[in-house]
Design an enzyme around this catalytic site. Structure first.
Site, PDB file in Angstrom:
ATOM      1  N   ASP A 201      45.712  38.014  44.582  1.00  0.00           N
ATOM      2  CA  ASP A 201      45.628  39.282  45.315  1.00  0.00           C
ATOM      3  C   ASP A 201      46.789  40.190  44.917  1.00  0.00           C
ATOM      4  OD1 ASP A 201      44.683  41.203  47.078  1.00  0.00           O
ATOM      5  OD2 ASP A 201      45.648  40.322  48.836  1.00  0.00           O
TER       6      ASP A 201
ATOM      7  N   GLU B 161      36.667  44.920  47.433  1.00  0.00           N
ATOM      8  CA  GLU B 161      37.333  44.615  48.693  1.00  0.00           C
ATOM      9  C   GLU B 161      37.256  45.867  49.561  1.00  0.00           C
ATOM     10  OE1 GLU B 161      41.298  42.358  50.380  1.00  0.00           O
ATOM     11  OE2 GLU B 161      41.446  43.489  48.526  1.00  0.00           O
TER      12      GLU B 161
ATOM     13  N   ASN C  29      44.552  35.727  56.355  1.00  0.00           N
ATOM     14  CA  ASN C  29      45.039  37.106  56.312  1.00  0.00           C
ATOM     15  C   ASN C  29      43.933  38.098  56.631  1.00  0.00           C
ATOM     16  OD1 ASN C  29      46.778  35.725  53.702  1.00  0.00           O
ATOM     17  ND2 ASN C  29      47.903  36.685  55.362  1.00  0.00           N
ATOM     18  N   ALA C  30      44.226  39.086  57.488  1.00  0.00           N
ATOM     19  CA  ALA C  30      43.309  40.171  57.835  1.00  0.00           C
ATOM     20  C   ALA C  30      42.002  39.654  58.441  1.00  0.00           C
ATOM     21  CB  ALA C  30      43.017  41.050  56.610  1.00  0.00           C
TER      22      ALA C  30
ATOM     23  N   HIS D 172      44.209  42.972  42.170  1.00  0.00           N
ATOM     24  CA  HIS D 172      44.166  44.439  42.115  1.00  0.00           C
ATOM     25  C   HIS D 172      44.875  44.979  40.877  1.00  0.00           C
ATOM     26  CE1 HIS D 172      42.445  44.822  46.121  1.00  0.00           C
ATOM     27  NE2 HIS D 172      43.261  43.854  46.491  1.00  0.00           N
TER      28      HIS D 172
ATOM     29  N   ASP E 191      51.557  32.423  47.832  1.00  0.00           N
ATOM     30  CA  ASP E 191      52.874  32.907  47.423  1.00  0.00           C
ATOM     31  C   ASP E 191      53.957  32.467  48.403  1.00  0.00           C
ATOM     32  OD1 ASP E 191      52.165  34.481  49.555  1.00  0.00           O
ATOM     33  OD2 ASP E 191      52.523  36.398  48.564  1.00  0.00           O
TER      34      ASP E 191
ATOM     35  N   HIS F 209      52.240  35.066  52.306  1.00  0.00           N
ATOM     36  CA  HIS F 209      50.993  35.384  53.008  1.00  0.00           C
ATOM     37  C   HIS F 209      50.490  34.203  53.846  1.00  0.00           C
ATOM     38  CE1 HIS F 209      50.884  38.861  50.339  1.00  0.00           C
ATOM     39  NE2 HIS F 209      49.894  39.337  51.070  1.00  0.00           N
TER      40      HIS F 209
ATOM     41  N   GLN G  65      44.483  48.535  53.507  1.00  0.00           N
ATOM     42  CA  GLN G  65      43.373  49.409  53.107  1.00  0.00           C
ATOM     43  C   GLN G  65      43.426  50.708  53.918  1.00  0.00           C
ATOM     44  OE1 GLN G  65      40.896  48.252  50.849  1.00  0.00           O
ATOM     45  NE2 GLN G  65      41.491  46.126  50.724  1.00  0.00           N
TER      46      GLN G  65
ATOM     47  N   HIS H  81      40.438  37.500  42.551  1.00  0.00           N
ATOM     48  CA  HIS H  81      40.915  38.538  43.461  1.00  0.00           C
ATOM     49  C   HIS H  81      42.265  39.039  42.966  1.00  0.00           C
ATOM     50  CE1 HIS H  81      41.258  39.937  47.941  1.00  0.00           C
ATOM     51  NE2 HIS H  81      41.841  40.779  47.103  1.00  0.00           N
TER      52      HIS H  81
END
Length: 384
Positions: free
Chosen positions: A272, A130, A217-218, A62, A246, A249, A142, A60
């Site tokens: 991420d 994602e 998360n989310a 980006h 990290d 998060h 997003q 994962h």
């Protein structure tokens, strides 16, 4: 023949000392130092007492080093491939964002091309989508205007390259989408979801095994009367959970709780990360939205926490410190577990004879990356 000497070799269940890894493109043998003779190899890497681990696999991510998976630029993935070995990553799954369908399809085509036309650096294993099949209530960073209802028909032409798809299960019209994904070997990962505990468990039961996108998360949180997706993820034996370690998060205590509940085999460490990873503070972007990076945090203009900027070697170190897990366990969460899930453990993910020589050497004190070898070739050297 090449060799790595004087390292602490991290195997899935133990750390061995006093051994030498001999390799070319693949690992040939791991032998005791007393059986090794200098004339047996033409090239050497001296690990100087550092940890010798399998190359990390990031399922994962980006972006990093100023490049992003969604960039309409063939050079973007190449930039990521060249930058990632400095973080110990030898293979990865570029991750798309919830954007216009045409943008996503172009990104999938570029990922397929990068996978099939390998030209060095970290290897591309496929794509992690994602979105766009997520919940507006837990969209995170997003873009809500591009969220869609799950539809396998437009994914089918890209089924060969899609390895993982993040999904809000409560948005499904029926479970056929889940079966279509399974039939095509695509991992369904529950995330960016407003599902309640029962909806999440029902989806997990239907799948048998699944992933959970960046646990905590989310998604609906754990509450003693409403266990939410977090409760389902921690309880369900078939759910393998991503963790962004990290220390921003996910709180260190929540990381430790996840390890105690899921064990070594139930967690996968991810970054991420966005394009600002390895770039420092300043303005950046993610999914077409401005991101502002300051003091190690990446946030949208409205303050929403965006993706991480932590590299994989730091993620692994944070989890090691926070969880109390052993080094073999923590390393397995960034190597063995993603390799098994992605169906590539027969060739990467552990230091075994006959497997591809994807090897990272970490400083034993702070886990900074000293050297990274990919398919037998030195891809990063801190002294170069």
């Amino acid at each position: 023949m090449k060799a790595i000497i004087d390292g602490l070799i991290v195997l899935p269940n133990e750390i061995i000392n006093g051994h030498v890894i001999m390799y070319e493109k693949d690992i040939w043998r791991i032998v005791p130092r007393k059986q090794f003779r200098a004339g047996m190899c033409s090239e050497f890497i001296d690990a100087n007492g550092g940890f010798v681990v399998p190359g990390f696999i990031n399922e994962h991510i980006h972006g990093c080093a100023g490049a992003d998976t969604m960039d309409d630029d063939d050079q973007a993935l190449k930039t990521m491939q060249q930058a990632l070995p400095a973080t110990g990553v030898t293979s990865f799954v570029p991750t798309t964002m919830t954007m216009e369908q045409g943008r996503i399809e172009k990104a999938l085509s570029r990922i397929r091309q990068a996978r099939d036309d390998y030209q060095g650096g970290a290897q591309v294993l496929g794509a992690h989508m994602e979105g766009p099949f997520i919940s507006p209530a837990y969209k995170g960073s997003q873009a809500e205007e591009n969220i869609q209802t799950a539809d396998f028909s437009w994914l089918e032409p890209y089924a060969d390259v899609i390895k993982i798809i993040t999904l809000a299960p409560e948005t499904l019209k029926n479970k056929k989408f889940l079966k279509d994904c399974q039939d095509h070997g695509i991992i369904v990962s529950i995330g960016h979801t407003a599902a309640d505990f029962d909806q999440a468990m029902d989806c997990m039961d239907a799948l048998g095994s699944c992933h959970v996108t960046h646990l905590y998360n989310a998604m609906t949180p754990f509450h003693h009367r409403r266990p939410g997706v977090v409760g389902a993820a921690l309880l369900h034996k078939g759910a393998c959970c991503e963790l962004i370690c990290d220390d921003l998060h996910v709180h260190p205590a929540a990381q430790k709780l996840a390890y105690q509940m899921k064990g070594r085999d139930g967690l996968i460490l991810v970054t991420d990360s966005l394009r600002a990873c390895l770039q420092g503070d300043g303005e950046s972007s993610l999914g077409g939205q401005k991101v502002f990076v300051k003091n190690g945090e990446a946030r949208l203009a409205d303050g929403t926490l965006a993706a991480s900027i932590a590299p994989m070697n730091e993620v692994v170190l944070h989890f090691l410190i926070n969880s109390g897990a052993s080094i073999p366990d923590v390393v397995s969460m960034a190597t063995v577990n993603p390799a098994k899930a992605l169906g590539v453990y027969d060739r990467i993910g552990s230091l075994e004879e006959g497997k591809q020589a994807d090897i990272t050497i970490l400083d034993s004190n702070d886990f900074h990356v000293k050297q990274t070898v990919i398919a037998g070739e030195l891809a990063y050297n801190e002294e170069a």
